[in-house]
Design a protein around this motif. Structure first.
Motif, short mmCIF file in Angstrom:
data_model
loop_
_atom_site.label_atom_id
_atom_site.label_comp_id
_atom_site.label_asym_id
_atom_site.label_seq_id
_atom_site.Cartn_x
_atom_site.Cartn_y
_atom_site.Cartn_z
N ALA A 160 0.45 -0.66 -0.29
CA ALA A 160 0.26 -0.28 0.24
C ALA A 160 0.74 0.72 0.07
O ALA A 160 0.68 2.25 -0.98
N ARG A 161 2.09 1.22 1.05
CA ARG A 161 2.76 2.15 0.52
C ARG A 161 3.56 2.53 -0.88
O ARG A 161 3.91 3.35 -1.43
N ALA A 162 4.18 1.47 -1.46
CA ALA A 162 4.49 1.17 -2.84
C ALA A 162 3.20 1.72 -4.01
O ALA A 162 3.25 2.85 -4.40
N VAL A 163 2.53 1.81 -3.37
CA VAL A 163 1.19 1.98 -4.55
C VAL A 163 0.72 3.71 -3.74
O VAL A 163 0.78 4.21 -4.95
N SER A 164 0.60 3.69 -2.67
CA SER A 164 1.10 5.56 -2.52
C SER A 164 1.63 6.40 -2.90
O SER A 164 0.98 7.53 -3.84
N ASP A 165 3.21 6.24 -2.99
CA ASP A 165 4.13 6.65 -3.65
C ASP A 165 4.46 6.44 -4.71
O ASP A 165 5.45 6.95 -5.74
N GLY A 166 3.92 5.67 -5.74
CA GLY A 166 3.33 5.83 -7.19
C GLY A 166 4.49 4.95 -7.50
O GLY A 166 5.11 4.71 -9.04
N LYS A 167 4.89 3.98 -6.63
CA LYS A 167 5.59 3.01 -7.12
C LYS A 167 5.74 1.73 -7.89
O LYS A 167 5.80 0.88 -8.90
N VAL A 168 4.55 1.59 -7.28
CA VAL A 168 3.77 0.11 -8.15
C VAL A 168 2.11 0.61 -8.23
O VAL A 168 1.84 1.20 -7.77
N VAL A 169 1.51 -0.35 -9.13
CA VAL A 169 0.25 -0.53 -9.43
C VAL A 169 -0.33 -1.97 -9.42
O VAL A 169 0.42 -2.84 -9.52
N ALA A 170 -1.19 -2.55 -8.35
CA ALA A 170 -1.54 -3.43 -7.34
C ALA A 170 -2.59 -3.55 -6.85
O ALA A 170 -3.48 -2.83 -7.16
N THR A 171 -3.21 -4.49 -7.09
CA THR A 171 -4.10 -5.49 -7.04
C THR A 171 -4.05 -6.71 -6.04
O THR A 171 -2.97 -7.62 -5.90
N VAL A 172 -5.50 -7.42 -5.37
CA VAL A 172 -5.41 -8.95 -4.89
C VAL A 172 -6.38 -9.31 -5.66
O VAL A 172 -8.07 -8.93 -5.90
N LEU A 173 -6.22 -10.43 -6.16
CA LEU A 173 -7.26 -11.89 -6.93
C LEU A 173 -7.64 -12.86 -5.55
O LEU A 173 -6.47 -13.39 -5.16
#
Length: 222
Positions: free
Chosen positions: A192-205
């Motif tokens: 979540a921190r990496a998403v907030s920092d713009g480092k990754v786009v992520a999801t969970v299946l």
């Protein structure tokens, strides 16, 4: 819905989309004395499709077991591709290497024996070429550390997949002292921190099937 129904649906689709593979069946048989916690046929198919879709040439796997997912991923590589798999158990590594030899994949797969965090540190020291795909399926308590290493060792645009993040819904229990649940929650916070920092786009299946109720975390690096 019952787990029997989930398994029946898995079997129905697998029969049509993932026909019986004698080499994979042999790998499962060879690993019969080991924990049967490998991905399902359909989940393996998901990994293979993902690897092919991104044109993966270099794959890192954390957690080999007896080599089921290793074989599936290695088959998705081009002829000049390479997969490095990290395994802490000498017995697991021995069985996996035998299965890879029988599958004709020993030339493109290296199984490194040792504690994964130590092996990851050595990979960094070796200044290995960045990986296109990282599949994490090892001890869950160390998932936050594995995630940190995946960010470091994966190329921009590469993909990181972490298995078993739902854990029959136990991931919701903030009071849990189960190291696997704690590790998964800490992993999710780190992502979540990496998403907030713009480092990754992520999801969970979330997944249901022959392996019960669980799920994959999937992230691509910016």
């Amino acid at each position: 819905m019952s787990t029997e129904t989930w398994s029946a649906v898995d079997a129905w689709f697998a029969e049509r989309l993932r026909p019986r593979d004698e080499l994979l069946a042999g790998a499962v048989a060879a690993g019969a004395a080991l924990p049967q916690i490998q991905v399902s046929d359909l989940q393996g198919g998901f990994l293979a499709v993902l690897a092919r879709a991104i044109g993966a040439r270099r794959i890192l796997e954390i957690g080999t077991l007896f080599g089921f997912s290793t074989i599936v991923l290695a088959r998705a590589l081009p002829e000049d591709g390479h997969l490095t798999s990290l395994e802490a158990s000498a017995e697991h590594a021995r069985v996996a290497r035998g299965n890879l030899e029988l599958a004709g994949l020993a030339d493109r797969v290296e199984v490194r024996l040792g504690r994964a965090l130590d092996s990851l540190d050595r990979l960094a020291d070796e200044q290995v070429e960045p990986y296109d795909l990282v599949f994490v399926d090892a001890d869950k308590r160390h998932n936050p550390q594995y995630w940190a290493w995946a960010l470091r060792l994966t190329r921009p645009g590469g993909v990181v997949v972490v298995d078993n993040v739902v854990r029959d819904g136990r991931v919701l229990d903030a009071a849990s002292t189960d190291p696997d649940v704690v590790g998964t929650r800490e992993l999710t916070d780190a992502v979540a921190r990496a998403v907030s920092d713009g480092k990754v786009v992520a999801t969970v299946l979330q997944t249901v099937g022959s392996k019960g109720w669980d799920g994959f975390l999937v992230a691509t690096l910016s």
